[in-house]
Write a protein that holds these residues in place. Structure first.
Motif, PDB file in Angstrom:
ATOM      1  N   PRO A  74      23.234 -43.029 -39.760  1.00 19.19           N
ATOM      2  CA  PRO A  74      23.853 -43.651 -41.091  1.00 19.19           C
ATOM      3  C   PRO A  74      22.986 -44.278 -41.792  1.00 19.19           C
ATOM      4  CG  PRO A  74      25.370 -43.670 -39.095  1.00 19.19           C
ATOM      5  CD  PRO A  74      24.116 -43.201 -38.538  1.00 19.19           C
ATOM      6  N   SER A  75      23.154 -44.935 -42.801  1.00 20.07           N
ATOM      7  CA  SER A  75      22.319 -45.380 -44.029  1.00 20.07           C
ATOM      8  C   SER A  75      22.543 -46.828 -43.652  1.00 20.07           C
ATOM      9  CB  SER A  75      22.450 -45.127 -45.264  1.00 20.07           C
ATOM     10  OG  SER A  75      23.838 -45.424 -45.854  1.00 20.07           O
ATOM     11  N   ASP A  76      23.588 -47.343 -43.303  1.00 19.44           N
ATOM     12  CA  ASP A  76      23.699 -48.928 -42.940  1.00 19.44           C
ATOM     13  C   ASP A  76      23.478 -49.076 -41.656  1.00 19.44           C
ATOM     14  OD1 ASP A  76      25.289 -51.484 -44.181  1.00 19.44           O
ATOM     15  OD2 ASP A  76      26.257 -51.027 -42.162  1.00 19.44           O
ATOM     16  N   ALA A  77      22.686 -50.357 -41.660  1.00 19.06           N
ATOM     17  CA  ALA A  77      22.137 -50.827 -40.215  1.00 19.06           C
ATOM     18  C   ALA A  77      23.374 -51.181 -39.299  1.00 19.06           C
ATOM     19  CB  ALA A  77      21.435 -52.193 -40.468  1.00 19.06           C
ATOM     20  N   ALA A  78      24.362 -51.689 -39.967  1.00 20.48           N
ATOM     21  CA  ALA A  78      25.458 -52.032 -38.893  1.00 20.48           C
ATOM     22  C   ALA A  78      26.181 -50.822 -38.414  1.00 20.48           C
ATOM     23  CB  ALA A  78      26.482 -52.687 -39.666  1.00 20.48           C
ATOM     24  N   ASP A  79      26.454 -49.842 -39.341  1.00 19.15           N
ATOM     25  CA  ASP A  79      26.840 -48.688 -38.895  1.00 19.15           C
ATOM     26  C   ASP A  79      26.263 -47.715 -37.698  1.00 19.15           C
ATOM     27  OD1 ASP A  79      28.805 -49.246 -40.677  1.00 19.15           O
ATOM     28  OD2 ASP A  79      28.308 -47.777 -41.974  1.00 19.15           O
ATOM     29  N   ARG A  80      24.657 -47.946 -37.948  1.00 17.23           N
ATOM     30  CA  ARG A  80      23.842 -47.143 -36.847  1.00 17.23           C
ATOM     31  C   ARG A  80      23.937 -48.006 -35.493  1.00 17.23           C
ATOM     32  NH1 ARG A  80      20.282 -47.517 -41.193  1.00 17.23           N
ATOM     33  NH2 ARG A  80      19.068 -49.239 -40.463  1.00 17.23           N
ATOM     34  N   ALA A  81      23.930 -49.478 -35.638  1.00 11.51           N
ATOM     35  CA  ALA A  81      23.870 -50.200 -34.455  1.00 11.51           C
ATOM     36  C   ALA A  81      25.216 -49.947 -33.675  1.00 11.51           C
ATOM     37  CB  ALA A  81      24.045 -51.757 -34.794  1.00 11.51           C
ATOM     38  N   LEU A  82      26.540 -49.613 -34.322  1.00 11.66           N
ATOM     39  CA  LEU A  82      27.618 -49.195 -33.574  1.00 11.66           C
ATOM     40  C   LEU A  82      27.732 -48.006 -33.182  1.00 11.66           C
ATOM     41  CD1 LEU A  82      30.621 -49.976 -32.815  1.00 11.66           C
ATOM     42  CD2 LEU A  82      31.416 -49.440 -35.111  1.00 11.66           C
ATOM     43  N   LEU A  83      27.313 -47.032 -34.017  1.00  6.68           N
ATOM     44  CA  LEU A  83      27.102 -45.773 -33.286  1.00  6.68           C
ATOM     45  C   LEU A  83      25.952 -45.484 -32.120  1.00  6.68           C
ATOM     46  CD1 LEU A  83      28.043 -42.965 -33.925  1.00  6.68           C
ATOM     47  CD2 LEU A  83      26.251 -42.460 -35.368  1.00  6.68           C
ATOM     48  N   ASP A  84      25.039 -46.273 -32.195  1.00  3.49           N
ATOM     49  CA  ASP A  84      24.250 -46.310 -30.942  1.00  3.49           C
ATOM     50  C   ASP A  84      24.791 -46.861 -29.871  1.00  3.49           C
ATOM     51  OD1 ASP A  84      22.328 -45.267 -32.797  1.00  3.49           O
ATOM     52  OD2 ASP A  84      21.090 -47.178 -33.118  1.00  3.49           O
ATOM     53  N   VAL A  85      25.407 -47.772 -30.146  1.00  2.00           N
ATOM     54  CA  VAL A  85      26.169 -48.533 -28.742  1.00  2.00           C
ATOM     55  C   VAL A  85      27.313 -47.340 -28.342  1.00  2.00           C
ATOM     56  CG1 VAL A  85      27.867 -50.108 -27.939  1.00  2.00           C
ATOM     57  CG2 VAL A  85      25.878 -50.915 -29.591  1.00  2.00           C
ATOM     58  N   LEU A  86      27.941 -46.678 -29.067  1.00  2.00           N
ATOM     59  CA  LEU A  86      29.223 -45.697 -28.762  1.00  2.00           C
ATOM     60  C   LEU A  86      28.548 -44.420 -28.018  1.00  2.00           C
ATOM     61  CD1 LEU A  86      31.223 -45.570 -31.847  1.00  2.00           C
ATOM     62  CD2 LEU A  86      31.870 -46.775 -29.713  1.00  2.00           C
ATOM     63  N   LEU A  87      27.268 -44.065 -28.453  1.00  2.00           N
ATOM     64  CA  LEU A  87      26.413 -42.971 -27.866  1.00  2.00           C
ATOM     65  C   LEU A  87      26.013 -43.280 -26.599  1.00  2.00           C
ATOM     66  CD1 LEU A  87      25.058 -41.284 -30.994  1.00  2.00           C
ATOM     67  CD2 LEU A  87      27.128 -40.801 -29.825  1.00  2.00           C
ATOM     68  N   THR A  88      25.847 -44.466 -26.211  1.00  2.00           N
ATOM     69  CA  THR A  88      25.095 -44.996 -25.043  1.00  2.00           C
ATOM     70  C   THR A  88      26.265 -45.101 -23.828  1.00  2.00           C
ATOM     71  OG1 THR A  88      25.211 -47.254 -25.673  1.00  2.00           O
ATOM     72  CG2 THR A  88      23.118 -46.312 -25.917  1.00  2.00           C
ATOM     73  N   LEU A  89      27.530 -45.114 -24.276  1.00  2.00           N
ATOM     74  CA  LEU A  89      28.528 -45.106 -23.404  1.00  2.00           C
ATOM     75  C   LEU A  89      28.709 -43.970 -22.860  1.00  2.00           C
ATOM     76  CD1 LEU A  89      31.326 -47.277 -25.458  1.00  2.00           C
ATOM     77  CD2 LEU A  89      29.747 -48.003 -23.564  1.00  2.00           C
ATOM     78  N   PRO A  90      29.252 -43.854 -21.467  1.00  2.00           N
ATOM     79  CA  PRO A  90      29.575 -42.482 -20.751  1.00  2.00           C
ATOM     80  C   PRO A  90      30.473 -41.947 -21.582  1.00  2.00           C
ATOM     81  CG  PRO A  90      29.487 -44.044 -19.242  1.00  2.00           C
ATOM     82  CD  PRO A  90      29.341 -45.025 -20.589  1.00  2.00           C
ATOM     83  N   ALA A  91      30.886 -40.539 -21.527  1.00  2.00           N
ATOM     84  CA  ALA A  91      31.771 -39.921 -22.360  1.00  2.00           C
ATOM     85  C   ALA A  91      33.243 -40.391 -22.290  1.00  2.00           C
ATOM     86  CB  ALA A  91      31.609 -38.215 -21.980  1.00  2.00           C
TER      87      ALA A  91
END
Length: 401
Positions: free
Chosen positions: A223-240
């Motif tokens: 995502p273009s927004d830095a806050a959105d990228r940070a949240l998405l990165d955190v979500l993708l690091t969690l187990p499924a």
């Protein structure tokens, strides 16, 4: 004389009344004066409001109903509405109203019989006067299109939060609805068709086999927004399983038992997953430690991508094409097995030929080509030849006649 408590709708209808008024759980909690978790418990039926909060909550749920009442003139000017029943519970139906096209093919009037259901043929319209169903019944294709229009846009955004890929999110939703169309008689009578499709889309989006596909080996642009990228990165690091539990509870708004049932886990296990997922998010993003803030940010990140789902007719056509392909493949495979079996039966021996036991003379073997034992005449000839060679060659003298 004691005053009777304010009437409240059943728990399963409270959430739909709130959504009909375009209100979130946070807004309802702020107006009634309670927390968001309390509103969630009221909607799930775990607790019941009392006193002034019950009256305020009842008035808040009744307000959209009163606001939606129109005069007969306005109803006559408005195009007819078709209500699609999304479950098969006659006491607490989940409905979706869509405009009915005049002269729609396959539409017919529903007889006014209390408690009648149509099953897989369509969806009836409960809630008429005196509990009698009124309105029209949709064809399977129309009911499927209504369910798709109601669920697909939100499901694409939720699948994007699960997998972090835009194309895979759209593919997951299309695949889920294609399976739903193939099993439409089963899905149409399910108590929660939207939950059925959501579970199928989540399973496809979280499948580990996508990593072996060439098109999904490389990451997509973030995502273009830095806050959105940070949240998405955190979500993708969690187990499924943790990611799915967090999205269902804090994103979709399901209660804990429903989340546990959809993730095929026990309620304590789902609660532990939720707590660990929240802790992981709060560790890297302290501003999202509050569940309400996390819920708001999940909705913002999903809505910022402007993901669009395909048309329902395209999904239905793809499902039918896939069904035809696998049907023809199954027929071809069956024909190949039948042909191989027939060929084997035709070329196989018709009787059993036992193996030759050891020590028995084999019949039909040609004689040995090497010389065998010499006869008496041959022995005498050999002796004569050998004796004559010792005295030299004999001269041949011509005799006079």
């Amino acid at each position: 004389m004691t005053q009777s408590p304010a009437p409240l709708p059943p728990p399963k209808l409270r959430r739909h009344l709130r959504e009909a008024a375009s209100l979130t759980q946070d807004q309802v909690a702020e107006r009634v004066g309670v927390t968001r978790e309390t509103v969630r418990a009221w909607e799930s039926g775990r607790t019941t409001p009392r006193g002034r909060r019950r009256e305020a909550y009842a008035q808040l749920l009744a307000s959209p109903t009163e606001a939606d009442m129109v005069t007969n003139t306005q109803e006559a000017e408005r195009p007819p509405q078709v209500t699609v029943c999304l479950n098969s519970d006659p006491d607490h139906p989940e409905t979706l109203e869509i405009p009915a096209a005049p002269g729609a093919p396959g539409a017919r009037e529903v007889p006014e019989v209390p408690g009648s259901t149509e099953g897989a043929e369509g969806a009836e319209t409960p809630g008429g006067p005196g509990g009698r169903p009124t309105g029209t019944t949709l064809t399977p294709a129309q009911a499927f299109d209504a369910l798709y229009a109601f669920c697909a846009p939100a499901l694409v955004r939720q699948a994007y939060l699960l997998c972090g890929r835009r194309e895979l999110a759209r593919e997951s939703v299309e695949q889920a609805f294609q399976v739903a169309w193939q099993r439409w008689p089963e899905v149409a009578v399910d108590r929660d068709p939207a939950g059925w499709v959501r579970a199928t889309a989540y399973e496809y989006a979280l499948s580990p086999w996508h990593r072996f596909r060439p098109r999904y080996r490389h990451p997509e642009p973030p995502p273009s927004d830095a806050a959105d990228r940070a949240l998405l990165d955190v979500l993708l690091t969690l187990p499924a399983p943790y990611r799915r539990t967090l999205l269902l509870y804090d994103g979709v708004g399901l209660d804990l038992p429903e989340t546990a049932a959809e993730t095929e886990a026990s309620t304590p296990a789902a609660a532990n997953r939720l707590l660990h997922a929240r802790e992981a998010v709060a560790t890297r993003l302290p501003e999202l430690a509050s569940p309400s803030a996390l819920h708001r940010r999940l909705a913002e990140v999903a809505s910022a991508e402007r993901l669009r789902a395909a048309e329902p007719t395209t999904v239905r056509a793809g499902s039918e094409q896939r069904a035809r392909f696998w049907t023809r493949a199954a027929i071809a495979f069956t024909v190949a097995i039948i042909g191989a079996t027939a060929l084997t039966v035709r070329t196989a021996p018709t009787r059993y030929e036992p193996a030759v036991p050891p020590g028995e003379t084999v019949q039909g073997v040609p004689p040995r080509s090497a010389p065998g034992t010499l006869s008496d005449a041959e022995l005498n000839l050999r002796a004569k030849l050998r004796s004559g060679i010792q005295h030299g060659p004999q001269r041949l003298i011509p005799l006079a006649e």
